[in-house]
Design a protein around this motif. Structure first.
Motif, PDB file in Angstrom:
ATOM      1  N   GLN A 147       0.851  -1.197   0.000  1.00  0.00           N
ATOM      2  CA  GLN A 147       0.000   0.000   0.000  1.00  0.00           C
ATOM      3  C   GLN A 147       0.884   1.242   0.000  1.00  0.00           C
ATOM      4  O   GLN A 147       1.782   1.375   0.833  1.00  0.00           O
ATOM      5  N   LEU A 158       1.092  -5.244   3.483  1.00  0.00           N
ATOM      6  CA  LEU A 158      -0.155  -5.765   4.042  1.00  0.00           C
ATOM      7  C   LEU A 158      -0.118  -7.288   3.927  1.00  0.00           C
ATOM      8  O   LEU A 158       0.778  -7.846   3.283  1.00  0.00           O
ATOM      9  N   TYR A 195      -9.563  -9.462  -0.809  1.00  0.00           N
ATOM     10  CA  TYR A 195      -8.923  -8.860   0.364  1.00  0.00           C
ATOM     11  C   TYR A 195      -9.893  -7.879   1.009  1.00  0.00           C
ATOM     12  O   TYR A 195     -10.397  -6.965   0.350  1.00  0.00           O
ATOM     13  N   SER A 197     -10.254  -4.910   3.458  1.00  0.00           N
ATOM     14  CA  SER A 197      -9.365  -3.913   4.069  1.00  0.00           C
ATOM     15  C   SER A 197      -9.740  -3.618   5.516  1.00  0.00           C
ATOM     16  O   SER A 197      -8.921  -3.091   6.272  1.00  0.00           O
ATOM     17  N   ARG A 200      -8.438  -6.856   7.234  1.00  0.00           N
ATOM     18  CA  ARG A 200      -7.061  -7.109   6.784  1.00  0.00           C
ATOM     19  C   ARG A 200      -6.821  -8.609   6.581  1.00  0.00           C
ATOM     20  O   ARG A 200      -5.822  -9.173   7.023  1.00  0.00           O
ATOM     21  N   SER A 201      -7.782  -9.234   5.912  1.00  0.00           N
ATOM     22  CA  SER A 201      -7.680 -10.683   5.687  1.00  0.00           C
ATOM     23  C   SER A 201      -8.116 -11.038   4.273  1.00  0.00           C
ATOM     24  O   SER A 201      -8.846 -10.292   3.619  1.00  0.00           O
TER      25      SER A 201
END
Length: 354
Positions: A147, A158, A195, A197, A200-201
């Motif tokens: 990012q 990430l 993904y 956000s 975060r998985s």
């Protein structure tokens, strides 16, 4: 919603490129089209940055990129164009990141990627660029998710993508980044991952039903991923297997539509321009089982549930770059034996053209 009839779509030839170009990148900033890099007739990466002026119907040369490159990932952050990775003059991937300020007319070097990468997929969320995957100098695919923060000029790592790949398609929908397809070495993948956000998985979604390369990819107005045509098997032209298959993923249902709920294109083709335009899926040009490059154009009518033939392009070509700006499809460059300088626009007659 009413959609235009096949007869309402028209092509217009616009100012040709200063030179034939292929594998260049197109972006829109403020309703205007910028063209970056690409490959010339001699196979050399270009540093060119050009702006198309619709008022004058001509290309304006802007300050060139400091690093010539082919197939760069490009993102728009406000009035600035971020250029990430790609292939350099020595045919190796680049780690260099550069940014062009469209208001100042200047390039700035920014923080480099952690390693040189080509075939990166990129999207933008909340003013930050998300770059996913890519292929390194060792020809191995990466699952890295990076990012970019414009204000801090830093790349943050990430959680990596479960399946390493390059040349995938990334699309932002709400807080989710959908990453479809891509390749590992020369192998085409059917992988489809998401993904989130917020958490975060990563989540693995149902595989793409039909393995394909060089197909059409876009998202429609209903937030559905549409994959069209492509090459199921490569090789020489005689042994290549093109498809007219259409796969549509419904994000609301979290599944691919059944084959009986989709309609195959009229022509089997690959390496063509494609877009969702005025409520219709559109495909133009490319390669098929015919002996020469295609100029044919088709559009899907959602109410009639059939593909209809539109007026052909003036210049047959494959590998063209395309972009939709203000409900108009611009098809720029490409190849027909040699890199093409053609520039055409598909629009609906009821409106004024660019």
């Amino acid at each position: 919603m009413s959609v235009p009839s096949a007869q309402e779509f028209h092509w217009q030839s616009l100012a040709r490129l200063p030179s034939g170009r292929v594998y260049h990148s197109l972006v829109e900033v403020g309703g205007l089209m910028y063209m970056l890099g690409g490959c010339d007739a001699a196979g050399r990466p270009s540093p060119a940055l050009e702006l198309y002026s619709p008022e004058e119907d001509r290309w304006l040369s802007l300050p060139p990129m400091p690093s010539p490159r082919v197939g760069a990932a490009v993102a728009v952050l406000g009035k600035q164009i971020l250029v990430v990775g790609g292939v350099a003059e020595d045919q190796r991937p680049l780690k260099v990141v550069e940014m062009y300020n469209t208001e100042e007319g200047k390039w700035r070097k920014r923080s480099s990627l952690r390693e040189a990468l080509m075939g990166v997929a990129i999207t933008v969320k909340d003013g930050r660029a998300l770059a996913v995957g890519g292929m390194g100098a060792d020809l191995l695919s990466r699952g890295i998710l990076q990012q970019y923060d414009l204000r801090k000029d830093v790349w943050a790592l990430l959680p990596p993508m479960p399946t390493p790949r390059y040349d995938a398609t990334a699309h932002l929908l709400g807080n989710k980044v959908y990453v479809a397809g891509g390749r590992q070495c020369k192998r085409t993948l059917k992988v489809f991952e998401l993904y989130d956000s917020e958490t975060r998985s990563w989540t693995t979604l149902p595989n793409i039903p039909c393995k394909r390369s060089y197909g059409g990819v876009f998202w429609d107005s209903l937030g559905r991923l549409c994959l069209l045509g492509g090459l199921r098997k490569g090789g020489g032209h005689q042994s290549s297997k093109f498809t007219n298959n259409v796969n549509i993923f419904d994000t609301n249902q979290g599944l691919w539509l059944k084959s009986e709920d989709t309609v195959s294109m009229k022509t089997k083709r690959a390496d063509f321009a494609s877009a969702f335009l005025r409520g219709r899926m559109v495909v133009a040009g490319g390669l098929g089982h015919q002996p020469s490059v295609l100029d044919t154009v088709e559009a899907f009518h959602p109410h009639k549930r059939k593909w209809e033939t539109l007026a052909p392009m003036a210049v047959p070509r494959c590998s063209a770059s395309s972009i939709v700006i203000r409900d108009r499809l611009l098809v720029v460059g490409g190849v027909n034996q040699v890199p093409s300088s053609a520039h055409e626009i598909l629009y609906v007659k009821e409106e004024e053209c660019l």
